[in-house]
Design a protein around this motif. Structure first.
Motif, PDB file in Angstrom:
ATOM      1  N   LEU A  87       0.621  -1.210   0.053  1.00  0.00           N
ATOM      2  CA  LEU A  87       0.028  -0.180  -0.009  1.00  0.00           C
ATOM      3  C   LEU A  87       0.849   1.408  -0.011  1.00  0.00           C
ATOM      4  CD1 LEU A  87      -2.482  -1.124   2.809  1.00  0.00           C
ATOM      5  CD2 LEU A  87      -2.681  -1.267   0.231  1.00  0.00           C
ATOM      6  N   CYS A  88       1.751   1.049   0.490  1.00  0.00           N
ATOM      7  CA  CYS A  88       2.991   2.207   0.648  1.00  0.00           C
ATOM      8  C   CYS A  88       4.405   1.904   0.620  1.00  0.00           C
ATOM      9  CB  CYS A  88       2.922   3.066   1.938  1.00  0.00           C
ATOM     10  SG  CYS A  88       1.249   3.511   2.457  1.00  0.00           S
ATOM     11  N   ASP A 101      -0.885   4.224  -5.340  1.00  0.00           N
ATOM     12  CA  ASP A 101      -2.436   4.312  -6.131  1.00  0.00           C
ATOM     13  C   ASP A 101      -2.324   3.878  -7.768  1.00  0.00           C
ATOM     14  OD1 ASP A 101      -4.994   4.463  -6.288  1.00  0.00           O
ATOM     15  OD2 ASP A 101      -4.971   6.721  -6.231  1.00  0.00           O
ATOM     16  N   PRO A 136       2.053   6.627  -0.460  1.00  0.00           N
ATOM     17  CA  PRO A 136       1.306   5.820  -0.761  1.00  0.00           C
ATOM     18  C   PRO A 136       1.299   5.489  -2.344  1.00  0.00           C
ATOM     19  CG  PRO A 136       0.057   7.759  -0.007  1.00  0.00           C
ATOM     20  CD  PRO A 136       1.813   8.087  -0.059  1.00  0.00           C
ATOM     21  N   ALA A 190      -2.398   0.182  -5.411  1.00  0.00           N
ATOM     22  CA  ALA A 190      -1.515  -0.619  -4.634  1.00  0.00           C
ATOM     23  C   ALA A 190      -1.069  -1.710  -5.477  1.00  0.00           C
ATOM     24  CB  ALA A 190      -2.473  -1.227  -3.338  1.00  0.00           C
TER      25      ALA A 190
END
Length: 134
Positions: free
Chosen positions: A100-101, A116, A114, A118
């Protein structure tokens, strides 16, 4: 013997998130080993068994484990476990580990961002065995 397709346990999902620390690193490039994802899956499957069957159950095995992307120190990962099949004493569980990060050490020691979307790092299927109904 399989239970009905309307079993309320079908589709139940558990999600765990975890920060990947430097102490988890095993290889150059700040990489963790594949067992890191399997351990996270095991924790998620255990909670899933507790929630659906009132017992931790026993993880009987993994199938179709696929490593799609690396997991590194500084990542925040998410382990999801979803019941896809219910039998009398076993459950089939779909597993996904996503990043996710991600740390960005080139920007600074504590820099991260982060992702985006994932990144799916690992997928698998597991079988968990639970005690017989009482």
């Amino acid at each position: 013997m399989s239970t009905s397709d309307t079993d309320p346990r079908l589709g139940v999902q558990v999600v765990h998130r975890r920060y990947v620390s430097r102490s988890d690193v095993r290889y150059a490039g700040d990489l963790v080993n594949g067992a890191y994802a399997l351990a996270g899956f095991g924790d998620a499957v255990t909670e899933l068994a507790i929630r659906t069957d009132g017992d931790e159950g026993l993880l009987a095995g993994y199938r179709a484990v696929e490593f799609h992307a690396p997991i590194r120190a500084g990542d925040v990962v998410e382990f999801s476990a979803t019941v896809t099949r219910v039998r009398t004493r076993s459950r089939t569980v779909a597993l996904v580990c996503s990043v996710l990060c991600r740390a960005e050490p080139d920007r600074g020691v504590t820099a991260a961002r982060p992702l985006d979307p994932a990144v799916v790092a690992v997928t698998a299927e597991a079988t968990v065995v639970v005690p017989p109904p009482s």
